[in-house]
Design an enzyme around this catalytic site. Structure first.
Site, PDB file in Angstrom:
ATOM      1  CB  VAL A  86      43.430  31.832  36.634  1.00  0.00           C
ATOM      2  CG1 VAL A  86      43.833  30.430  37.105  1.00  0.00           C
ATOM      3  CG2 VAL A  86      44.368  32.875  37.229  1.00  0.00           C
TER       4      VAL A  86
ATOM      5  CG  HIS B 141      35.892  36.169  40.746  1.00  0.00           C
ATOM      6  ND1 HIS B 141      37.100  36.743  41.057  1.00  0.00           N
ATOM      7  CD2 HIS B 141      36.055  35.628  39.513  1.00  0.00           C
ATOM      8  CE1 HIS B 141      37.952  36.575  40.052  1.00  0.00           C
ATOM      9  NE2 HIS B 141      37.338  35.904  39.093  1.00  0.00           N
TER      10      HIS B 141
ATOM     11  CG  HIS C 228      38.338  31.320  38.747  1.00  0.00           C
ATOM     12  ND1 HIS C 228      39.056  30.977  37.629  1.00  0.00           N
ATOM     13  CD2 HIS C 228      38.240  32.673  38.721  1.00  0.00           C
ATOM     14  CE1 HIS C 228      39.375  32.058  36.960  1.00  0.00           C
ATOM     15  NE2 HIS C 228      38.887  33.109  37.590  1.00  0.00           N
TER      16      HIS C 228
ATOM     17  CG  ASN D  40      35.506  36.886  34.791  1.00  0.00           C
ATOM     18  OD1 ASN D  40      34.412  37.427  34.677  1.00  0.00           O
ATOM     19  ND2 ASN D  40      36.424  37.308  35.628  1.00  0.00           N
TER      20      ASN D  40
ATOM     21  NE  ARG E 101      40.204  35.222  53.985  1.00  0.00           N
ATOM     22  CZ  ARG E 101      38.909  35.395  54.198  1.00  0.00           C
ATOM     23  NH1 ARG E 101      38.183  36.094  53.340  1.00  0.00           N
ATOM     24  NH2 ARG E 101      38.319  34.876  55.261  1.00  0.00           N
ATOM     25  CG  ASP E 102      41.572  37.230  43.810  1.00  0.00           C
ATOM     26  OD1 ASP E 102      40.926  36.748  42.862  1.00  0.00           O
ATOM     27  OD2 ASP E 102      42.616  37.904  43.653  1.00  0.00           O
ATOM     28  CB  ILE E 103      46.765  36.620  45.271  1.00  0.00           C
ATOM     29  CG1 ILE E 103      48.115  36.768  45.976  1.00  0.00           C
ATOM     30  CG2 ILE E 103      46.818  37.148  43.841  1.00  0.00           C
ATOM     31  CD1 ILE E 103      49.198  35.872  45.399  1.00  0.00           C
TER      32      ILE E 103
HETATM   33  P1  5GP Z   1      39.894  35.777  36.342  1.00  0.00           P
HETATM   34  O1  5GP Z   1      40.170  37.101  35.710  1.00  0.00           O
HETATM   35  O2  5GP Z   1      40.622  34.643  35.649  1.00  0.00           O
HETATM   36  O3  5GP Z   1      38.428  35.501  36.521  1.00  0.00           O
HETATM   37  O4  5GP Z   1      40.459  35.903  37.813  1.00  0.00           O
HETATM   38  C1  5GP Z   1      41.600  35.264  38.287  1.00  0.00           C
HETATM   39  C2  5GP Z   1      41.788  35.683  39.725  1.00  0.00           C
HETATM   40  O5  5GP Z   1      42.784  34.854  40.296  1.00  0.00           O
HETATM   41  C3  5GP Z   1      42.273  37.125  39.872  1.00  0.00           C
HETATM   42  O6  5GP Z   1      41.327  37.852  40.670  1.00  0.00           O
HETATM   43  C4  5GP Z   1      43.626  36.991  40.564  1.00  0.00           C
HETATM   44  O7  5GP Z   1      43.874  37.993  41.503  1.00  0.00           O
HETATM   45  C5  5GP Z   1      43.559  35.607  41.195  1.00  0.00           C
HETATM   46  N1  5GP Z   1      44.833  34.922  41.308  1.00  0.00           N
HETATM   47  C6  5GP Z   1      45.753  34.758  40.323  1.00  0.00           C
HETATM   48  N2  5GP Z   1      46.805  34.054  40.782  1.00  0.00           N
HETATM   49  C7  5GP Z   1      46.545  33.777  42.089  1.00  0.00           C
HETATM   50  C8  5GP Z   1      47.282  33.069  43.101  1.00  0.00           C
HETATM   51  O8  5GP Z   1      48.374  32.543  42.902  1.00  0.00           O
HETATM   52  N3  5GP Z   1      46.678  32.977  44.326  1.00  0.00           N
HETATM   53  C9  5GP Z   1      45.473  33.528  44.595  1.00  0.00           C
HETATM   54  N4  5GP Z   1      44.986  33.386  45.833  1.00  0.00           N
HETATM   55  N5  5GP Z   1      44.749  34.202  43.664  1.00  0.00           N
HETATM   56  C10 5GP Z   1      45.285  34.319  42.424  1.00  0.00           C
END
Ligand code: 5GP
Ligand code: ZN
Length: 116
Positions: free
Chosen positions: A98, A104, A102, A89, A31-33
């Site tokens: 990140v 979503h 990944h 993304n 799950r996303d944080i």
């Molecule tokens: P991006 O913008 O890179 O596509 O999304 C990165 C996602 O990773 C964001 O939605 C963010 O909330 C999530 N995220 C970042 N750090 C962590 C973490 O330590 N744990 C979890 N579960 N999600 C994370």
């Protein structure tokens, strides 16, 4: 092949906590944080890839698993019929934060039709 500075590699390895919902030999889902929807799950390869730019035909099984696990997760979340969005993304213009590839999985309420 873990990247020592990568937070998602540490999540795969269990070195930092996460709410994992699935893991097999190819992928991990958790799950996303900072959830943007009632269901907000991230599906990632167990081995470090920075983004879709790193994909080669060698990754076909893993990349396929990233997608084929989606209906299994959606069923567990109860969102098969109501629907969901899948977002990946890549890079600065893609708003990637990140740098471990990944996917979503977002669902649980109606989202705007337009991208963004
Ligand atoms: P991006 O913008 O890179 O596509 O999304 C990165 C996602 O990773 C964001 O939605 C963010 O909330 C999530 N995220 C970042 N750090 C962590 C973490 O330590 N744990 C979890 N579960 N999600 C994370
Ligand atoms: Zn990584």
């Amino acid at each position: 092949m873990a990247n020592q500075d990568c937070i998602f590699c540490k999540i795969v390895a269990g070195e930092i906590p996460s709410d994992k919902v699935f893991q097999d030999e190819w992928v991990t889902a958790f799950r996303d944080i900072n959830p943007l929807a009632p269901t907000h799950i991230l599906i990632i390869p167990n081995n470090h890839l920075t983004s879709t730019n790193d994909l080669t035909p060698y990754h076909a099984a893993m990349a396929g698993r990233m997608l084929t696990v989606v209906p299994e997760l959606a069923a567990k979340e109860g969102i098969v019929e109501s629907g969901y969005r899948l977002i990946m993304n890549t890079g600065p213009d893609g708003n990637q934060v990140v740098m471990h590839m990944h996917l979503h999985l977002l669902g649980g309420h109606r989202m705007k039709h337009a991208m963004g």
